[in-house]
Motif scaffolding. Structure first.
Motif, PDB file in Angstrom:
ATOM      1  N   PRO A   9      39.465  32.160  52.027  1.00 25.44           N
ATOM      2  CA  PRO A   9      38.257  31.584  51.425  1.00 25.44           C
ATOM      3  C   PRO A   9      37.433  32.682  50.750  1.00 25.44           C
ATOM      4  CG  PRO A   9      37.984  31.784  53.796  1.00 25.44           C
ATOM      5  CD  PRO A   9      39.375  32.225  53.498  1.00 25.44           C
ATOM      6  N   ALA A  10      37.119  32.491  49.483  1.00 27.58           N
ATOM      7  CA  ALA A  10      36.425  33.542  48.749  1.00 27.58           C
ATOM      8  C   ALA A  10      35.584  32.963  47.630  1.00 27.58           C
ATOM      9  CB  ALA A  10      37.435  34.529  48.177  1.00 27.58           C
ATOM     10  N   ASP A  11      34.289  33.168  47.718  1.00 26.35           N
ATOM     11  CA  ASP A  11      33.403  32.818  46.598  1.00 26.35           C
ATOM     12  C   ASP A  11      33.552  31.354  46.194  1.00 26.35           C
ATOM     13  OD1 ASP A  11      31.426  33.750  44.729  1.00 26.35           O
ATOM     14  OD2 ASP A  11      32.949  33.685  43.162  1.00 26.35           O
ATOM     15  N   GLY A  12      33.695  30.484  47.179  1.00 21.14           N
ATOM     16  CA  GLY A  12      33.822  29.063  46.901  1.00 21.14           C
ATOM     17  C   GLY A  12      35.208  28.608  46.505  1.00 21.14           C
ATOM     18  N   ALA A  13      36.171  29.496  46.537  1.00 23.18           N
ATOM     19  CA  ALA A  13      37.547  29.158  46.170  1.00 23.18           C
ATOM     20  C   ALA A  13      38.467  29.393  47.359  1.00 23.18           C
ATOM     21  CB  ALA A  13      37.996  30.008  44.982  1.00 23.18           C
ATOM     22  N   ALA A  14      39.627  28.767  47.324  1.00 20.64           N
ATOM     23  CA  ALA A  14      40.666  28.984  48.332  1.00 20.64           C
ATOM     24  C   ALA A  14      41.805  29.717  47.643  1.00 20.64           C
ATOM     25  CB  ALA A  14      41.129  27.658  48.907  1.00 20.64           C
ATOM     26  N   LEU A  15      42.012  30.980  48.006  1.00 20.73           N
ATOM     27  CA  LEU A  15      42.964  31.827  47.303  1.00 20.73           C
ATOM     28  C   LEU A  15      44.238  32.003  48.127  1.00 20.73           C
ATOM     29  CD1 LEU A  15      40.457  34.614  46.195  1.00 20.73           C
ATOM     30  CD2 LEU A  15      41.089  32.526  44.961  1.00 20.73           C
ATOM     31  N   PRO A  16      45.397  31.627  47.566  1.00 16.28           N
ATOM     32  CA  PRO A  16      46.653  31.798  48.301  1.00 16.28           C
ATOM     33  C   PRO A  16      47.058  33.263  48.346  1.00 16.28           C
ATOM     34  CG  PRO A  16      47.089  30.999  46.089  1.00 16.28           C
ATOM     35  CD  PRO A  16      45.597  31.024  46.242  1.00 16.28           C
ATOM     36  N   GLY A  17      47.685  33.645  49.451  1.00 19.97           N
ATOM     37  CA  GLY A  17      48.113  35.030  49.588  1.00 19.97           C
ATOM     38  C   GLY A  17      49.330  35.167  50.478  1.00 19.97           C
ATOM     39  N   ASP A  18      49.955  36.320  50.401  1.00 25.42           N
ATOM     40  CA  ASP A  18      51.102  36.659  51.239  1.00 25.42           C
ATOM     41  C   ASP A  18      50.734  37.890  52.055  1.00 25.42           C
ATOM     42  OD1 ASP A  18      52.772  34.620  50.123  1.00 25.42           O
ATOM     43  OD2 ASP A  18      53.032  35.894  48.352  1.00 25.42           O
ATOM     44  N   LEU A  19      50.691  37.709  53.371  1.00 29.16           N
ATOM     45  CA  LEU A  19      50.291  38.774  54.281  1.00 29.16           C
ATOM     46  C   LEU A  19      51.497  39.224  55.093  1.00 29.16           C
ATOM     47  CD1 LEU A  19      48.033  40.481  55.699  1.00 29.16           C
ATOM     48  CD2 LEU A  19      47.767  38.556  57.291  1.00 29.16           C
ATOM     49  N   THR A  65      42.075  30.865  41.080  1.00 27.12           N
ATOM     50  CA  THR A  65      42.809  29.662  41.483  1.00 27.12           C
ATOM     51  C   THR A  65      43.765  29.265  40.362  1.00 27.12           C
ATOM     52  OG1 THR A  65      41.207  28.126  40.525  1.00 27.12           O
ATOM     53  CG2 THR A  65      40.797  28.893  42.785  1.00 27.12           C
ATOM     54  N   ALA A  66      44.684  28.369  40.670  1.00 28.74           N
ATOM     55  CA  ALA A  66      45.640  27.912  39.656  1.00 28.74           C
ATOM     56  C   ALA A  66      44.916  27.269  38.471  1.00 28.74           C
ATOM     57  CB  ALA A  66      46.630  26.931  40.276  1.00 28.74           C
ATOM     58  N   GLU A  67      43.863  26.485  38.752  1.00 28.78           N
ATOM     59  CA  GLU A  67      43.106  25.839  37.683  1.00 28.78           C
ATOM     60  C   GLU A  67      42.372  26.884  36.839  1.00 28.78           C
ATOM     61  OE1 GLU A  67      41.471  23.463  34.985  1.00 28.78           O
ATOM     62  OE2 GLU A  67      43.054  22.928  36.405  1.00 28.78           O
ATOM     63  N   GLU A  68      41.794  27.885  37.486  1.00 32.04           N
ATOM     64  CA  GLU A  68      41.104  28.940  36.738  1.00 32.04           C
ATOM     65  C   GLU A  68      42.077  29.720  35.869  1.00 32.04           C
ATOM     66  OE1 GLU A  68      37.434  29.903  39.837  1.00 32.04           O
ATOM     67  OE2 GLU A  68      39.375  30.905  40.069  1.00 32.04           O
ATOM     68  N   GLY A  86      35.561  41.090  41.738  1.00 34.16           N
ATOM     69  CA  GLY A  86      35.070  41.981  42.787  1.00 34.16           C
ATOM     70  C   GLY A  86      34.517  41.226  43.980  1.00 34.16           C
ATOM     71  N   ARG A  87      33.766  40.144  43.719  1.00 39.15           N
ATOM     72  CA  ARG A  87      33.225  39.341  44.829  1.00 39.15           C
ATOM     73  C   ARG A  87      34.343  38.736  45.663  1.00 39.15           C
ATOM     74  NH1 ARG A  87      29.851  37.388  40.762  1.00 39.15           N
ATOM     75  NH2 ARG A  87      30.923  35.361  40.716  1.00 39.15           N
ATOM     76  N   ARG A  88      35.366  38.282  45.000  1.00 43.29           N
ATOM     77  CA  ARG A  88      36.479  37.663  45.735  1.00 43.29           C
ATOM     78  C   ARG A  88      37.272  38.709  46.517  1.00 43.29           C
ATOM     79  NH1 ARG A  88      38.322  32.647  41.776  1.00 43.29           N
ATOM     80  NH2 ARG A  88      36.338  31.546  42.036  1.00 43.29           N
ATOM     81  N   LEU A  89      37.342  39.893  45.969  1.00 38.44           N
ATOM     82  CA  LEU A  89      38.009  40.962  46.689  1.00 38.44           C
ATOM     83  C   LEU A  89      37.227  41.343  47.942  1.00 38.44           C
ATOM     84  CD1 LEU A  89      40.604  42.518  46.229  1.00 38.44           C
ATOM     85  CD2 LEU A  89      39.269  44.263  45.037  1.00 38.44           C
ATOM     86  N   VAL A  90      35.911  41.393  47.839  1.00 34.15           N
ATOM     87  CA  VAL A  90      35.067  41.672  49.004  1.00 34.15           C
ATOM     88  C   VAL A  90      35.252  40.592  50.066  1.00 34.15           C
ATOM     89  CG1 VAL A  90      32.675  41.770  49.812  1.00 34.15           C
ATOM     90  CG2 VAL A  90      33.354  43.052  47.774  1.00 34.15           C
ATOM     91  N   ALA A  91      35.325  39.333  49.634  1.00 32.86           N
ATOM     92  CA  ALA A  91      35.534  38.245  50.588  1.00 32.86           C
ATOM     93  C   ALA A  91      36.877  38.397  51.305  1.00 32.86           C
ATOM     94  CB  ALA A  91      35.470  36.896  49.866  1.00 32.86           C
ATOM     95  N   ALA A  92      37.891  38.838  50.577  1.00 27.38           N
ATOM     96  CA  ALA A  92      39.202  39.062  51.188  1.00 27.38           C
ATOM     97  C   ALA A  92      39.139  40.221  52.183  1.00 27.38           C
ATOM     98  CB  ALA A  92      40.246  39.332  50.115  1.00 27.38           C
ATOM     99  N   MET A  93      38.367  41.251  51.869  1.00 25.24           N
ATOM    100  CA  MET A  93      38.178  42.357  52.807  1.00 25.24           C
ATOM    101  C   MET A  93      37.522  41.867  54.090  1.00 25.24           C
ATOM    102  SD  MET A  93      36.815  45.186  50.054  1.00 25.24           S
ATOM    103  CE  MET A  93      35.952  46.087  51.316  1.00 25.24           C
ATOM    104  N   GLU A  94      36.510  41.032  53.938  1.00 23.96           N
ATOM    105  CA  GLU A  94      35.814  40.497  55.114  1.00 23.96           C
ATOM    106  C   GLU A  94      36.743  39.614  55.937  1.00 23.96           C
ATOM    107  OE1 GLU A  94      32.538  38.597  53.217  1.00 23.96           O
ATOM    108  OE2 GLU A  94      31.331  40.442  53.116  1.00 23.96           O
TER     109      GLU A  94
END
Length: 225
Positions: A9-19, A65-68, A86-94
């Motif tokens: 969850p980042a900046d109001g979006a749901a970002l898919p990732g591979d961890l 996101t895919a739509e963006e 940058g904001r979304r990257l910070v959210a991922a860090m958190e």
């Protein structure tokens, strides 16, 4: 080694990732991709695999996101929105800092193209949360006035035949006050598609991250400036 698909969850979006987190991981590398790329980038996937061999976890996420992404192809409204990235990257860090399995691990930011600028902005805004920043063929110049505020060591990797990006990296390096190294891969172009070029990138990044971890633990003295 634990591998899973996640949603950040980042900046109001749901970002898919591979961890992927190896046993006894020493740090986790958060990848920030540039416009037109994704977490499936074969170049970043190759670098991530090499870093996992050095006991580093990796999180590759899509900052849009895919739509963006679909809208950006037409309007180009997001690809240079470094503040948004940058904001979304910070959210991922958190998110990494709060998650079991990665909580407490040092965070390394790895940015390509405009993702490098986002990584530098995130590092400047949260200096206590970033071990180091790595840029691969990046546009650190787009971080603008955030550059002097970066406190983490910075590695800039550029192809020797990527003339314009090399010049922009040289200019950005002069604005950085943190320890930094510009590593030029001879004969390589922007995407490091030449034989052996990407392997040189992976080796340089792995060595740099290991050195940063050693310096942080007091084992290897000071980083090269």
């Amino acid at each position: 080694m634990k591998s899973e698909t996640v949603v950040v969850p980042a900046d109001g979006a749901a970002l898919p990732g591979d961890l992927v987190v190896p046993e006894s991981a020493r740090a986790v590398v958060l990848f920030a991709h540039g416009s037109g790329s994704s977490r499936h980038s074969p170049r970043n996937q190759a670098v991530a695999a090499a870093l996992r061999e050095a006991a580093l976890g990796t999180l590759l996420i899509d900052l849009l996101t895919a739509e963006e992404e679909r809208r950006d192809v037409v309007t180009a409204e997001h690809r240079f929105d470094v503040a948004l990235l940058g904001r979304r990257l910070v959210a991922a860090m958190e998110w990494l800092g709060a998650r079991p399995g990665t909580r407490g691990l040092p965070i390394i930011l790895f940015g390509a193209s405009t993702g490098a600028a986002a990584a530098l902005r995130a590092a400047a805004e949260h200096p206590d949360h970033v071990l180091t920043v790595v840029s691969r063929g990046g546009r650190p110049d787009l971080a603008g006035d955030a550059l002097p505020g970066v406190r983490a060591p910075v590695l800039l990797v550029v192809g020797g035949n990527d003339a314009q990006v090399l010049r922009l990296n040289e200019e950005a390096a002069r604005q950085l006050q943190a320890p930094n190294t510009l590593r030029v891969i001879p004969g390589a172009t922007h995407l490091f598609e030449e034989p052996g070029a990407l392997e040189q990138v992976a080796d340089a990044v792995r060595e740099w991250c290991t050195e940063c971890l050693g310096a942080a633990s007091g084992d290897e003295g000071q980083l090269r400036g």
